[in-house]
Design a protein around this motif. Structure first.
Motif, PDB file in Angstrom:
ATOM      1  N   LYS A   8       0.838  -1.208   0.000  1.00  0.00           N
ATOM      2  CA  LYS A   8       0.000   0.000   0.000  1.00  0.00           C
ATOM      3  C   LYS A   8       0.872   1.257   0.000  1.00  0.00           C
ATOM      4  O   LYS A   8       0.617   2.206  -0.749  1.00  0.00           O
ATOM      5  CB  LYS A   8      -0.927   0.004   1.212  1.00  0.00           C
ATOM      6  CG  LYS A   8      -1.838   1.211   1.282  1.00  0.00           C
ATOM      7  CD  LYS A   8      -2.613   1.226   2.580  1.00  0.00           C
ATOM      8  CE  LYS A   8      -2.131   2.438   3.308  1.00  0.00           C
ATOM      9  NZ  LYS A   8      -2.399   2.655   4.633  1.00  0.00           N
ATOM     10  N   ASN A   9       1.919   1.254   0.813  1.00  0.00           N
ATOM     11  CA  ASN A   9       2.809   2.411   0.879  1.00  0.00           C
ATOM     12  C   ASN A   9       3.566   2.618  -0.429  1.00  0.00           C
ATOM     13  O   ASN A   9       3.766   3.755  -0.858  1.00  0.00           O
ATOM     14  CB  ASN A   9       3.771   2.284   2.052  1.00  0.00           C
ATOM     15  CG  ASN A   9       3.111   2.562   3.378  1.00  0.00           C
ATOM     16  OD1 ASN A   9       2.045   3.174   3.436  1.00  0.00           O
ATOM     17  ND2 ASN A   9       3.720   2.111   4.446  1.00  0.00           N
ATOM     18  N   ALA A  15       2.020   6.918  -6.583  1.00  0.00           N
ATOM     19  CA  ALA A  15       0.992   7.916  -6.900  1.00  0.00           C
ATOM     20  C   ALA A  15       1.552   9.328  -6.730  1.00  0.00           C
ATOM     21  O   ALA A  15       1.280  10.215  -7.547  1.00  0.00           O
ATOM     22  CB  ALA A  15      -0.232   7.703  -6.016  1.00  0.00           C
ATOM     23  N   VAL A  16       2.353   9.531  -5.706  1.00  0.00           N
ATOM     24  CA  VAL A  16       2.984  10.835  -5.492  1.00  0.00           C
ATOM     25  C   VAL A  16       3.946  11.142  -6.640  1.00  0.00           C
ATOM     26  O   VAL A  16       4.004  12.280  -7.138  1.00  0.00           O
ATOM     27  CB  VAL A  16       3.697  10.877  -4.125  1.00  0.00           C
ATOM     28  CG1 VAL A  16       4.556  12.114  -3.980  1.00  0.00           C
ATOM     29  CG2 VAL A  16       2.674  10.796  -3.000  1.00  0.00           C
ATOM     30  N   ILE A  17       4.668  10.145  -7.085  1.00  0.00           N
ATOM     31  CA  ILE A  17       5.603  10.338  -8.197  1.00  0.00           C
ATOM     32  C   ILE A  17       4.839  10.629  -9.493  1.00  0.00           C
ATOM     33  O   ILE A  17       5.265  11.458 -10.309  1.00  0.00           O
ATOM     34  CB  ILE A  17       6.542   9.127  -8.320  1.00  0.00           C
ATOM     35  CG1 ILE A  17       7.451   9.075  -7.082  1.00  0.00           C
ATOM     36  CG2 ILE A  17       7.374   9.191  -9.601  1.00  0.00           C
ATOM     37  CD1 ILE A  17       8.190   7.794  -6.872  1.00  0.00           C
ATOM     38  N   GLN A  59       6.859  14.941   1.562  1.00  0.00           N
ATOM     39  CA  GLN A  59       7.245  14.975   2.969  1.00  0.00           C
ATOM     40  C   GLN A  59       6.578  13.850   3.750  1.00  0.00           C
ATOM     41  O   GLN A  59       7.185  13.263   4.644  1.00  0.00           O
ATOM     42  CB  GLN A  59       6.886  16.331   3.585  1.00  0.00           C
ATOM     43  CG  GLN A  59       7.732  17.460   3.069  1.00  0.00           C
ATOM     44  CD  GLN A  59       7.263  18.811   3.556  1.00  0.00           C
ATOM     45  OE1 GLN A  59       6.369  18.904   4.388  1.00  0.00           O
ATOM     46  NE2 GLN A  59       7.875  19.869   3.041  1.00  0.00           N
ATOM     47  N   GLN A  60       5.335  13.550   3.405  1.00  0.00           N
ATOM     48  CA  GLN A  60       4.643  12.447   4.063  1.00  0.00           C
ATOM     49  C   GLN A  60       5.251  11.097   3.686  1.00  0.00           C
ATOM     50  O   GLN A  60       5.313  10.184   4.502  1.00  0.00           O
ATOM     51  CB  GLN A  60       3.149  12.475   3.719  1.00  0.00           C
ATOM     52  CG  GLN A  60       2.440  13.720   4.202  1.00  0.00           C
ATOM     53  CD  GLN A  60       2.652  13.965   5.684  1.00  0.00           C
ATOM     54  OE1 GLN A  60       2.430  13.085   6.504  1.00  0.00           O
ATOM     55  NE2 GLN A  60       3.107  15.158   6.032  1.00  0.00           N
ATOM     56  N   MET A  61       5.705  10.992   2.441  1.00  0.00           N
ATOM     57  CA  MET A  61       6.286   9.727   1.988  1.00  0.00           C
ATOM     58  C   MET A  61       7.621   9.446   2.657  1.00  0.00           C
ATOM     59  O   MET A  61       7.905   8.304   3.006  1.00  0.00           O
ATOM     60  CB  MET A  61       6.463   9.726   0.461  1.00  0.00           C
ATOM     61  CG  MET A  61       5.168   9.641  -0.313  1.00  0.00           C
ATOM     62  SD  MET A  61       4.255   8.112  -0.004  1.00  0.00           S
ATOM     63  CE  MET A  61       2.984   8.669   1.114  1.00  0.00           C
ATOM     64  N   ASP A  66      12.682   4.767   4.311  1.00  0.00           N
ATOM     65  CA  ASP A  66      14.053   5.235   4.391  1.00  0.00           C
ATOM     66  C   ASP A  66      14.283   6.147   3.194  1.00  0.00           C
ATOM     67  O   ASP A  66      13.735   5.912   2.101  1.00  0.00           O
ATOM     68  CB  ASP A  66      15.049   4.074   4.336  1.00  0.00           C
ATOM     69  CG  ASP A  66      15.042   3.235   5.601  1.00  0.00           C
ATOM     70  OD1 ASP A  66      14.642   3.764   6.662  1.00  0.00           O
ATOM     71  OD2 ASP A  66      15.427   2.057   5.518  1.00  0.00           O
ATOM     72  N   LEU A  67      15.090   7.155   3.370  1.00  0.00           N
ATOM     73  CA  LEU A  67      15.317   8.128   2.301  1.00  0.00           C
ATOM     74  C   LEU A  67      15.886   7.467   1.045  1.00  0.00           C
ATOM     75  O   LEU A  67      15.513   7.823  -0.075  1.00  0.00           O
ATOM     76  CB  LEU A  67      16.266   9.217   2.807  1.00  0.00           C
ATOM     77  CG  LEU A  67      16.274  10.524   2.057  1.00  0.00           C
ATOM     78  CD1 LEU A  67      14.879  11.107   1.932  1.00  0.00           C
ATOM     79  CD2 LEU A  67      17.202  11.514   2.724  1.00  0.00           C
TER      80      LEU A  67
END
Length: 122
Positions: A8-9, A15-17, A59-61, A66-67
């Motif tokens: 899900k994450n 989706a953000v990308i 920012q939420q992602m 991990d970065l």
């Protein structure tokens, strides 16, 4: 259950990308308008809005990943941008570009499969 949350994450991250890649679509549309015209400024304002939304979501992602995993997934913007170029602008790509995109996708999948072991808890 943990795998389900991870998937899900990852979908949310993609989706953000995808939202980020819409910025390129709007920029291309703006490039076809006369400079300093109302449609040009409208597309420009839309670009700024998309980037603002993306910044907040990004920012939420990075709270969830991990970065290194989050930034590795940003490479998937290449796939999404190519998809928009083909579907919306009828651009064509050669075999080298397709192989390159497949390598990026494969690399992202490797990072994601190893990243779930060190995933941050929600």
């Amino acid at each position: 259950m943990k795998r389900k949350i991870w998937v899900k994450n990852i979908i949310l991250l993609q989706a953000v990308i995808v939202i980020y890649t819409f910025n390129s679509v709007v920029a291309k549309l703006a490039s076809g308008k006369e400079m300093f015209s109302l449609p040009f400024f409208t597309f420009y304002a839309l670009e700024i809005m998309i980037l603002g939304i993306y910044a907040l979501l990004w920012q939420q992602m990075i709270k969830r990943f991990d970065l290194s995993v989050a930034y590795a997934n940003r490479a998937m913007a290449l796939l999404w941008s190519t998809l928009w170029a083909v579907l919306l602008f009828h651009e064509t790509f050669g075999i080298r570009q397709i192989i390159g995109i497949l390598l990026v996708v494969a690399g992202t999948m490797v990072v994601n499969s190893e990243g779930k072991e060190t995933a941050k808890n929600d």
